[in-house]
Write an enzyme that holds these catalytic residues in place. Sequence first.
Site, short mmCIF file in Angstrom:
data_model
loop_
_atom_site.label_atom_id
_atom_site.label_comp_id
_atom_site.label_asym_id
_atom_site.label_seq_id
_atom_site.Cartn_x
_atom_site.Cartn_y
_atom_site.Cartn_z
N VAL A 17 4.79 8.56 5.15
CA VAL A 17 5.39 9.75 5.76
C VAL A 17 5.31 9.68 7.28
O VAL A 17 6.27 9.99 7.98
CB VAL A 17 4.70 11.04 5.23
CG1 VAL A 17 5.22 12.27 5.96
CG2 VAL A 17 4.91 11.18 3.73
N ARG A 42 -9.34 2.05 10.84
CA ARG A 42 -8.78 0.75 10.42
C ARG A 42 -7.54 0.39 11.22
O ARG A 42 -7.24 -0.77 11.44
CB ARG A 42 -8.35 0.81 8.93
CG ARG A 42 -9.44 0.91 7.94
CD ARG A 42 -8.84 0.96 6.52
NE ARG A 42 -8.08 2.18 6.24
CZ ARG A 42 -8.61 3.31 5.79
NH1 ARG A 42 -9.89 3.38 5.58
NH2 ARG A 42 -7.86 4.37 5.57
N CYS A 132 7.20 17.56 -2.25
CA CYS A 132 8.49 16.86 -2.12
C CYS A 132 9.46 17.16 -3.27
O CYS A 132 10.64 17.42 -3.04
CB CYS A 132 8.26 15.36 -1.97
SG CYS A 132 7.15 14.66 -3.20
N GLN A 159 10.17 10.24 -10.42
CA GLN A 159 9.59 10.17 -9.08
C GLN A 159 9.23 8.75 -8.67
O GLN A 159 8.59 8.00 -9.42
CB GLN A 159 8.37 11.10 -9.00
CG GLN A 159 8.79 12.55 -9.22
CD GLN A 159 7.68 13.56 -8.99
OE1 GLN A 159 7.53 14.47 -9.79
NE2 GLN A 159 6.92 13.42 -7.92
N SER A 162 7.23 5.70 -3.50
CA SER A 162 6.98 6.14 -2.12
C SER A 162 6.35 7.52 -2.06
O SER A 162 5.69 7.87 -1.08
CB SER A 162 8.28 6.13 -1.31
OG SER A 162 9.25 6.89 -1.98
N HIS A 246 13.33 10.42 -5.02
CA HIS A 246 13.10 11.08 -6.31
C HIS A 246 14.42 11.58 -6.89
O HIS A 246 15.32 12.00 -6.16
CB HIS A 246 12.21 12.31 -6.14
CG HIS A 246 10.79 12.02 -5.76
ND1 HIS A 246 10.23 10.77 -5.77
CD2 HIS A 246 9.78 12.88 -5.39
CE1 HIS A 246 8.96 10.86 -5.41
NE2 HIS A 246 8.67 12.11 -5.16
N1 LIG Z 1 4.83 10.17 0.32
C1 LIG Z 1 5.53 11.27 0.18
O1 LIG Z 1 6.68 11.27 -0.23
C2 LIG Z 1 4.92 12.59 0.54
C3 LIG Z 1 5.72 13.71 0.43
C4 LIG Z 1 5.19 14.95 0.78
C5 LIG Z 1 3.89 15.03 1.19
N2 LIG Z 1 3.12 13.90 1.27
C6 LIG Z 1 1.75 14.04 1.73
O2 LIG Z 1 1.63 13.39 2.99
C7 LIG Z 1 0.32 12.81 3.10
C8 LIG Z 1 0.44 11.32 3.42
O3 LIG Z 1 1.18 10.69 2.41
P1 LIG Z 1 1.71 9.20 2.56
O4 LIG Z 1 2.55 8.98 1.38
O5 LIG Z 1 2.25 8.95 3.92
O6 LIG Z 1 0.33 8.36 2.38
P2 LIG Z 1 -0.02 6.90 2.92
O7 LIG Z 1 1.19 6.05 3.02
O8 LIG Z 1 -1.13 6.44 2.05
O9 LIG Z 1 -0.58 7.16 4.41
C9 LIG Z 1 -1.79 7.83 4.64
C10 LIG Z 1 -2.02 7.98 6.13
O10 LIG Z 1 -3.22 8.72 6.32
C11 LIG Z 1 -4.07 7.97 7.21
N3 LIG Z 1 -5.48 8.20 6.94
C12 LIG Z 1 -6.17 7.91 5.81
N4 LIG Z 1 -7.47 8.21 5.98
C13 LIG Z 1 -7.61 8.67 7.25
C14 LIG Z 1 -8.70 9.14 8.01
N5 LIG Z 1 -9.96 9.18 7.53
N6 LIG Z 1 -8.47 9.54 9.28
C15 LIG Z 1 -7.22 9.51 9.81
N7 LIG Z 1 -6.13 9.08 9.12
C16 LIG Z 1 -6.33 8.67 7.85
C17 LIG Z 1 -3.70 6.54 6.94
O11 LIG Z 1 -4.16 5.74 8.01
P3 LIG Z 1 -4.54 4.18 7.78
O12 LIG Z 1 -3.24 3.44 7.75
O13 LIG Z 1 -5.35 3.86 8.99
O14 LIG Z 1 -5.29 4.10 6.50
C18 LIG Z 1 -2.18 6.66 6.87
O15 LIG Z 1 -1.66 6.76 8.17
C19 LIG Z 1 -0.40 13.15 1.79
O16 LIG Z 1 -1.10 14.35 1.97
C20 LIG Z 1 0.73 13.36 0.83
O17 LIG Z 1 0.38 14.21 -0.24
C21 LIG Z 1 3.60 12.70 0.96
#
Ligand SMILES: NC(=O)c1ccc[n+]([C@@H]2O[C@H](COP(=O)([O-])OP(=O)(O)OC[C@H]3O[C@@H](n4cnc5c(N)ncnc54)[C@H](OP(=O)(O)O)[C@@H]3O)[C@@H](O)[C@H]2O)c1
Length: 349
Positions: A17, A42, A132, A159, A162, A246
């Site tokens: 995201v 990291r 989403c 779904q 991603s 999705h």
């Molecule tokens: N994916 C979707 O379609 C979607 C849709 C709506 C809402 N969301 C929500 O958006 C959020 C992120 O989703 P995503 O899909 O982008 O996940 P993701 O690809 O796993 O990315 C997670 C992000 O969070 C960072 N992070 C993890 N631990 C951290 C910490 N201790 N301190 C600071 N940053 C940290 C990660 O950094 P590193 O790279 O350094 O680990 C990465 O930038 C979640 O809450 C999810 O529920 C996602």
Amino acid sequence: MPTPPPNIAIVGATGAVGREMLAVLEQRNFKHRAIRAFASPRSAGQQLPYRGTTITVEALTDAWPSGIDCALLSAGSGISKAVAPKAVASGTVVIDNSSAFRMTPGVPLIVPEINMHADTANGGRIIANPNCSTIILLMAATPLHRALGIERMVVSTYQAASGAGWQAMEALENESRAVLAGQPHHASIFHEPYAFNLFCHNSAMDPTTGLNAEEQKMISETRKIWGDETVRISATCVRVPVLRAHCESVNITLKKPATLAQVRAALAQAPGVQIIDDRASNTFPTPLKATGGDDVLIGRLRADPSQLPPNANPDGSTPTLGFDLFIAGDQLRKGAALNAVQIAERIFN
Ligand SMILES: NC(=O)c1ccc[n+]([C@@H]2O[C@H](COP(=O)([O-])OP(=O)(O)OC[C@H]3O[C@@H](n4cnc5c(N)ncnc54)[C@H](OP(=O)(O)O)[C@@H]3O)[C@@H](O)[C@H]2O)c1
């Protein structure tokens, strides 16, 4: 004096995201001053491309940086719960992509095309981005609800990886390669093997109701966004081996009979949706067509034969209560990053 454009922080900038947030801010030419990117230690020092240059990723620390007007959070609910109160206390507007505050009373849950009138005044406060699948559903359902009145919806989701972040996309690719190379199916990220398979959404299952959390979110968040606790939804949320975007099959029951032409007319005028519905060539919404786009795609529009009155014309010209549709939306964009940036645009630009 005009207010200067905001300083922005993206928390979770290296995630699926977060990267899309940067892409959307760039594509929409969002007016801002500084932009800072935060992730876990990291990723500190990683360079993220942005408007012909790069932004250096900073490790998120306990102290919220000063001078940030708008924070776009997408690092999971734990981080949001820790960061948002500190950010709000320092005057930052927090737009949160996680589920941490969606159902908190007083926190607006916003889809700009639907309920931007909900109080979103500038100044330190939290605004929640809905789930989403719920955003994608409501982009199609709300115009029908407003024009014709929806009594009940039955939704089945398809779904993509991603939706669970970049690691799930990588896992789908790796598991698929392994199976194609002749190795046995194995589960590497979800509770079931992902390649060439599909299964009940991986969110927590409520043993009492039998609903997974994604299904419950669709029900509760729709009620909050529409401001109507009586909305009736039955949802089945399924993870499918698609990389991005999705899809949802939606069966609606209206409060009063309408024709298919009335349904089409309500959708044709709606912002942020596009009708792809060519029966002659069997051309309808797909995840590939939705990927990278802003609009929610709507097709397979038809009268539900199980609800047609006796002797009705099956082509939808006889007013009836039931209709079916199939929708596809890029949940990294309208389901997350785009929706968040649209909220920020309405507040700051
Ligand atoms: N994916 C979707 O379609 C979607 C849709 C709506 C809402 N969301 C929500 O958006 C959020 C992120 O989703 P995503 O899909 O982008 O996940 P993701 O690809 O796993 O990315 C997670 C992000 O969070 C960072 N992070 C993890 N631990 C951290 C910490 N201790 N301190 C600071 N940053 C940290 C990660 O950094 P590193 O790279 O350094 O680990 C990465 O930038 C979640 O809450 C999810 O529920 C996602």
